[in-house]
Scaffold this motif. Structure first.
Motif, PDB file in Angstrom:
ATOM      1  N   TRP A  50     -90.619  61.003 -24.751  1.00  0.00           N
ATOM      2  CA  TRP A  50     -89.674  60.299 -25.619  1.00  0.00           C
ATOM      3  C   TRP A  50     -88.235  60.658 -25.244  1.00  0.00           C
ATOM      4  O   TRP A  50     -87.367  59.793 -25.129  1.00  0.00           O
ATOM      5  CB  TRP A  50     -89.950  60.633 -27.086  1.00  0.00           C
ATOM      6  CG  TRP A  50     -88.877  60.129 -27.995  1.00  0.00           C
ATOM      7  CD1 TRP A  50     -88.697  58.853 -28.445  1.00  0.00           C
ATOM      8  CD2 TRP A  50     -87.792  60.893 -28.541  1.00  0.00           C
ATOM      9  NE1 TRP A  50     -87.573  58.777 -29.241  1.00  0.00           N
ATOM     10  CE2 TRP A  50     -87.015  60.018 -29.315  1.00  0.00           C
ATOM     11  CE3 TRP A  50     -87.424  62.231 -28.454  1.00  0.00           C
ATOM     12  CZ2 TRP A  50     -85.877  60.440 -29.991  1.00  0.00           C
ATOM     13  CZ3 TRP A  50     -86.290  62.647 -29.126  1.00  0.00           C
ATOM     14  CH2 TRP A  50     -85.536  61.749 -29.886  1.00  0.00           C
ATOM     15  N   LYS A  53     -87.131  58.905 -22.160  1.00  0.00           N
ATOM     16  CA  LYS A  53     -86.817  57.495 -22.420  1.00  0.00           C
ATOM     17  C   LYS A  53     -85.433  57.334 -23.037  1.00  0.00           C
ATOM     18  O   LYS A  53     -84.758  56.332 -22.804  1.00  0.00           O
ATOM     19  CB  LYS A  53     -87.864  56.875 -23.341  1.00  0.00           C
ATOM     20  CG  LYS A  53     -89.213  56.697 -22.687  1.00  0.00           C
ATOM     21  CD  LYS A  53     -90.209  56.162 -23.685  1.00  0.00           C
ATOM     22  CE  LYS A  53     -91.604  56.121 -23.103  1.00  0.00           C
ATOM     23  NZ  LYS A  53     -92.593  55.727 -24.107  1.00  0.00           N
ATOM     24  N   GLN A  54     -84.991  58.317 -23.784  1.00  0.00           N
ATOM     25  CA  GLN A  54     -83.681  58.228 -24.419  1.00  0.00           C
ATOM     26  C   GLN A  54     -82.556  58.235 -23.388  1.00  0.00           C
ATOM     27  O   GLN A  54     -81.477  57.699 -23.624  1.00  0.00           O
ATOM     28  CB  GLN A  54     -83.479  59.384 -25.411  1.00  0.00           C
ATOM     29  CG  GLN A  54     -84.466  59.393 -26.559  1.00  0.00           C
ATOM     30  CD  GLN A  54     -84.531  58.071 -27.283  1.00  0.00           C
ATOM     31  OE1 GLN A  54     -83.564  57.640 -27.895  1.00  0.00           O
ATOM     32  NE2 GLN A  54     -85.668  57.398 -27.196  1.00  0.00           N
ATOM     33  N   THR A  55     -82.823  58.809 -22.212  1.00  0.00           N
ATOM     34  CA  THR A  55     -81.782  58.843 -21.180  1.00  0.00           C
ATOM     35  C   THR A  55     -81.433  57.445 -20.690  1.00  0.00           C
ATOM     36  O   THR A  55     -80.332  57.229 -20.172  1.00  0.00           O
ATOM     37  CB  THR A  55     -82.198  59.714 -19.982  1.00  0.00           C
ATOM     38  OG1 THR A  55     -83.310  59.118 -19.310  1.00  0.00           O
ATOM     39  CG2 THR A  55     -82.536  61.128 -20.428  1.00  0.00           C
ATOM     40  N   TYR A  56     -82.360  56.502 -20.841  1.00  0.00           N
ATOM     41  CA  TYR A  56     -82.098  55.139 -20.374  1.00  0.00           C
ATOM     42  C   TYR A  56     -81.023  54.442 -21.211  1.00  0.00           C
ATOM     43  O   TYR A  56     -80.389  53.502 -20.727  1.00  0.00           O
ATOM     44  CB  TYR A  56     -83.384  54.321 -20.351  1.00  0.00           C
ATOM     45  CG  TYR A  56     -84.269  54.730 -19.196  1.00  0.00           C
ATOM     46  CD1 TYR A  56     -84.015  54.259 -17.918  1.00  0.00           C
ATOM     47  CD2 TYR A  56     -85.320  55.622 -19.385  1.00  0.00           C
ATOM     48  CE1 TYR A  56     -84.799  54.655 -16.853  1.00  0.00           C
ATOM     49  CE2 TYR A  56     -86.107  56.017 -18.329  1.00  0.00           C
ATOM     50  CZ  TYR A  56     -85.842  55.533 -17.061  1.00  0.00           C
ATOM     51  OH  TYR A  56     -86.617  55.935 -16.007  1.00  0.00           O
ATOM     52  N   ILE A  57     -80.813  54.885 -22.427  1.00  0.00           N
ATOM     53  CA  ILE A  57     -79.738  54.316 -23.246  1.00  0.00           C
ATOM     54  C   ILE A  57     -78.394  54.641 -22.591  1.00  0.00           C
ATOM     55  O   ILE A  57     -77.562  53.750 -22.369  1.00  0.00           O
ATOM     56  CB  ILE A  57     -79.806  54.851 -24.688  1.00  0.00           C
ATOM     57  CG1 ILE A  57     -81.124  54.422 -25.351  1.00  0.00           C
ATOM     58  CG2 ILE A  57     -78.594  54.371 -25.498  1.00  0.00           C
ATOM     59  CD1 ILE A  57     -81.422  55.121 -26.664  1.00  0.00           C
ATOM     60  N   ALA A  58     -78.183  55.917 -22.247  1.00  0.00           N
ATOM     61  CA  ALA A  58     -76.945  56.317 -21.579  1.00  0.00           C
ATOM     62  C   ALA A  58     -76.853  55.686 -20.195  1.00  0.00           C
ATOM     63  O   ALA A  58     -75.778  55.218 -19.781  1.00  0.00           O
ATOM     64  CB  ALA A  58     -76.870  57.842 -21.482  1.00  0.00           C
ATOM     65  N   GLY A  60     -78.096  52.834 -19.098  1.00  0.00           N
ATOM     66  CA  GLY A  60     -77.735  51.422 -19.219  1.00  0.00           C
ATOM     67  C   GLY A  60     -76.268  51.241 -19.565  1.00  0.00           C
ATOM     68  O   GLY A  60     -75.591  50.354 -19.024  1.00  0.00           O
ATOM     69  N   ASN A  61     -75.761  52.076 -20.462  1.00  0.00           N
ATOM     70  CA  ASN A  61     -74.344  51.992 -20.831  1.00  0.00           C
ATOM     71  C   ASN A  61     -73.430  52.343 -19.656  1.00  0.00           C
ATOM     72  O   ASN A  61     -72.401  51.692 -19.447  1.00  0.00           O
ATOM     73  CB  ASN A  61     -74.032  52.882 -22.028  1.00  0.00           C
ATOM     74  CG  ASN A  61     -74.509  52.276 -23.322  1.00  0.00           C
ATOM     75  OD1 ASN A  61     -74.397  51.073 -23.531  1.00  0.00           O
ATOM     76  ND2 ASN A  61     -75.046  53.097 -24.196  1.00  0.00           N
ATOM     77  N   THR A  64     -73.511  49.344 -17.259  1.00  0.00           N
ATOM     78  CA  THR A  64     -72.750  48.206 -17.789  1.00  0.00           C
ATOM     79  C   THR A  64     -71.256  48.467 -17.682  1.00  0.00           C
ATOM     80  O   THR A  64     -70.487  47.593 -17.252  1.00  0.00           O
ATOM     81  CB  THR A  64     -73.146  47.940 -19.254  1.00  0.00           C
ATOM     82  OG1 THR A  64     -74.542  47.621 -19.305  1.00  0.00           O
ATOM     83  CG2 THR A  64     -72.355  46.793 -19.848  1.00  0.00           C
TER      84      THR A  64
END
Length: 130
Positions: A50, A53-58, A60-61, A64
């Motif tokens: 889990w 998976k949270q690293t993908y938020i950072a 993606g940001n 972008t």
């Protein structure tokens, strides 16, 4: 990264500077999330999965934000962890104890334009709930 881990406790005390009663309440909510809401403590490695998976938020940001200023990026997950972790330890970037590498991203400028992307129709992969 359990609710009573040294890392979580340090984040609440030193980084967020929560009063003890607020930290206790937050720890209780986090424990409920781990144990009951998502049942992450019932399977070995689930909390680490889990957290990865949270690293993908950072990630993606970051990608972008880079794209908005004209910098290309490429996320990577298929890499040999041991040699890269050795380099990170040797360079003093990661001691290998508290954190481990789960993905990487390269940033730079393209030499030539990429070929056009092919994508499935959005209707084939998205279900709209109204």
């Amino acid at each position: 990264m359990l609710s009573d881990s040294a890392y979580v406790q340090r984040m609440m005390k030193d980084v967020q500077q929560l009063p003890p009663e607020a930290a206790a309440g937050k720890e209780k909510l986090y424990r409920k999330f781990l144990e009951s809401d998502f049942k992450l403590t019932s399977r070995e490695g689930a909390v680490a999965d889990w957290a990865a998976k949270q690293t993908y938020i950072a990630l993606g940001n970051m990608m972008t934000a880079a794209a908005l200023i004209g910098i290309d990026s490429c996320p990577m997950e298929g890499f040999e962890q041991d040699p890269i972790n050795r380099i990170l330890r040797e360079e003093g970037i990661n001691d290998g104890g508290s954190f481990h590498l789960v993905n990487m991203v390269a940033f730079g400028y393209r030499v030539r334009d990429p070929r056009p992307k092919t994508r499935r129709d959005i209707g084939d992969i998205v279900s709209w709930v109204v």
